[in-house]
Motif scaffolding. Structure first.
Motif, mmCIF file in Angstrom:
data_model
loop_
_atom_site.group_PDB
_atom_site.id
_atom_site.type_symbol
_atom_site.label_atom_id
_atom_site.label_comp_id
_atom_site.label_asym_id
_atom_site.label_seq_id
_atom_site.Cartn_x
_atom_site.Cartn_y
_atom_site.Cartn_z
ATOM 1 N N GLY A 14 0.825 -1.194 0.000
ATOM 2 C CA GLY A 14 0.000 0.000 0.000
ATOM 3 C C GLY A 14 0.860 1.244 0.000
ATOM 4 O O GLY A 14 2.095 1.179 -0.008
ATOM 5 N N VAL A 15 0.198 2.390 -0.006
ATOM 6 C CA VAL A 15 0.878 3.677 0.048
ATOM 7 C C VAL A 15 0.142 4.553 1.052
ATOM 8 O O VAL A 15 -1.083 4.670 0.999
ATOM 9 N N LEU A 16 0.900 5.141 1.964
ATOM 10 C CA LEU A 16 0.360 6.103 2.910
ATOM 11 C C LEU A 16 0.895 7.482 2.545
ATOM 12 O O LEU A 16 2.103 7.728 2.594
ATOM 13 N N PHE A 17 -0.002 8.373 2.120
ATOM 14 C CA PHE A 17 0.364 9.746 1.830
ATOM 15 C C PHE A 17 0.091 10.586 3.080
ATOM 16 O O PHE A 17 -1.053 10.685 3.527
ATOM 17 N N LYS A 18 1.148 11.158 3.641
ATOM 18 C CA LYS A 18 1.021 11.977 4.845
ATOM 19 C C LYS A 18 1.198 13.446 4.484
ATOM 20 O O LYS A 18 2.202 13.820 3.875
ATOM 21 N N VAL A 19 0.217 14.250 4.845
ATOM 22 C CA VAL A 19 0.314 15.684 4.611
ATOM 23 C C VAL A 19 1.120 16.299 5.753
ATOM 24 O O VAL A 19 0.696 16.278 6.906
ATOM 25 N N ILE A 20 2.284 16.821 5.414
ATOM 26 C CA ILE A 20 3.170 17.464 6.393
ATOM 27 C C ILE A 20 3.489 18.849 5.831
ATOM 28 O O ILE A 20 4.401 19.004 5.025
#
Length: 518
Positions: free
Chosen positions: A210-216
């Protein structure tokens, strides 16, 4: 030696940051998933509504389209197995069989027909409706065959077939199922997007779980997260000052290639000051792009002459270029009727606002523009907003000046969407309300001309007009840079920065992705 601000903060904060946060490195990470850091994140993942760069990039991992650009920006089949041009207004497509949506339903011609008709339905308020105005009808000929009827000959027709396909009956306002290599699990705007691999994907299961896109939002925090192993991948979303630090203080694998992402200053041409062409040129002459690229961007861009990059088949090299010339800027402002009220004194000729996002790099660029424009007598009020508010203001015309990027320019018909007088919001993205009858006529000819040589001549003239009239002030074409943990394998940079090659990425579990001791 005085460190640049980002490096100074890294040097001061890193010792305290690592011990406090190392224990949470894997807290959000699904096993075998890639963690990608984003600056602002997507606003809408339904392909009928996704128009910002992050939305388009992530949506393309969840939804298939009839065709898809390859790594050289050439279109290749995806859901379309074959297509035939019956005549200049009629195309028949054979849809790939054996493709299923993530809810298990087969994808058929009925879904293709519905997707395009739902975008064209004015009741759905799709921002992509205007771009499909050339379509007269989409007809299902069989379970896996669809016919497109065009109202006019339309040379860039295939470019519009990169729209993600949704299931028939998918209502506006609800996230539909996709058929792509990844399945959407969670979408928390401004926070995170979680995708899981589609093991039954027709083109082979992805190499990642999977892919986890984290908004930072903060660039320094993004880099610190990468340093401690909480982030695996950052593409372009870092302060240029930080790249040497990353090379020295991490095991990062770094890819870098010149891209075609175009940075520009947009202007509201209905403003009583900016409606004057001389004022727009003066602003361009007052901005020292080379200095900004050298000192702030650290060479990660090259000055742009217009929207199309030199690698594009329709690029016109012989256009009028803006040259840094403050004295010419002053003369142009005088000619436009805005003399300096007190010579070298503090009073400005006029005031304008400049909108940008509240990210550090964007604010630093804005402050450089403010200082440069002040030298010719223009007072710039810099107003920084979080991404959602900023983008909403640009879409509604609530601005004097702003800066944004155009990503993924393939066909020069993009000029029609940006500068044709019929494409002002909500019908298109002529956000500056630019009007030019000569350009309108050329843009209509360009989209109907089927001969490539004729199209090149037409769009060469389009670029010449835009370079003189300046509805945009061209700034630079960005260089794409991807910073990855050493375990990341198989990623390919694309000129437009898209992330479709994540479907072929894998993680080498044997390698550590944590910080180095330096």
């Amino acid at each position: 030696m005085k460190l640049p601000r980002p490096l100074f903060i890294l040097a001061v904060c890193l010792p305290a940051f690592l011990p406090a946060c190392r224990s949470s490195v894997d807290a959000d990470r699904p096993p075998g998933a890639l963690v990608v850091a984003l600056e602002a994140g997507p606003t809408h993942l339904d392909p009928r509504y996704a128009i910002d760069a992050d939305s388009e990039r992530i949506s393309a991992l969840v939804f298939n389209s009839l065709v898809r650009p390859d790594k050289n920006s050439r279109l290749e089949p995806e859901l379309a197995e074959t297509w035939t041009a019956i005549d200049e207004r009629t195309y028949v497509f054979r849809i790939r069989q054996g493709v299923f949506f993530h809810d298990g339903k087969p994808l058929t011609a009925a879904d293709v027909k519905y997707t395009y008709e739902s975008v064209l339905d004015p009741a759905n308020y799709s921002p992509k409706r205007g771009a499909l105005g050339f379509l007269a009808a989409v007809e299902q000929l069989g379970p896996y065959e669809v016919r497109f009827r065009l109202a006019i000959p339309f040379a860039p027709f295939l470019e519009e077939l990169t729209l993600g396909i949704v299931p028939a009956g998918a209502a506006a306002g609800r996230m539909p199922a996709g058929s792509g290599p990844f399945v959407l699990v969670e979408f928390s705007p401004g926070e995170r997007v979680v995708l899981k691999a589609n093991p039954a994907y027709w083109d082979g299961a992805p190499g990642l779980s999977g892919v986890l896109f984290k908004v930072i939002p903060d660039a320094i925090v993004r880099v610190l997260e990468f340093r401690k192993g909480g982030v695996d991948f950052i593409q372009n979303y870092f302060d240029p000052d930080m790249l040497p630090w990353l090379e020295k203080n991490t095991r990062a694998s770094i890819l870098s290639e010149q891209g075609n992402i175009f940075q520009y200053i947009g202007m509201n041409l209905e403003n009583p000051i900016l409606k004057h062409r001389e004022v727009r040129e003066a602003i361009g002459c007052a901005i020292d792009r080379e200095a900004v690229i050298r000192h702030i961007l650290k060479g990660l861009a090259v000055p742009a002459t217009g929207l199309l990059s030199p690698e594009h088949w329709a690029y016109e090299p012989h256009v009028r270029e803006i040259v840094y010339d403050p004295e010419r800027a002053k003369r142009l402002l005088d000619r436009a009727g805005f003399p300096d009220p007190d010579g070298d004194g503090p009073l400005p000729r006029f005031k304008l606002s400049y909108k940008t996002t509240n990210l550090d790099l964007r604010k630093r660029i804005a402050e450089a523009f403010k200082e440069q424009l002040a030298r010719v007598g223009i007072e710039l009020e810099v107003r920084a907003f979080e991404w959602g508010t900023f983008y909403s203001d640009i879409g509604t015309g609530n601005f004097h000046l702003y800066s944004l990027e155009w990503v993924g320019t393939k066909d020069p018909d993009i000029y029609h969407d940006l500068f044709h007088s019929s494409r002002m919001p909500p019908n298109g993205r002529n956000r500056g309300r630019y009007r030019n009858p000569e350009l309108d006529a050329l843009l209509e000819r360009g989209r109907q001309a089927l001969n490539p040589a004729e199209r090149k001549r037409i769009y060469g003239r389009v670029q010449e007009i835009v370079a003189v009239d300046l509805p945009y002030i061209p700034l630079w074409w960005w260089r794409n840079v991807a910073v990855m943990q050493p375990a990341v394998r198989g990623f390919e940079l694309r000129p437009d920065g898209n992330l479709i090659s994540l479907k072929q990425v894998s993680l080498a579990a044997a390698q550590s992705s944590g910080p180095v001791s330096k």
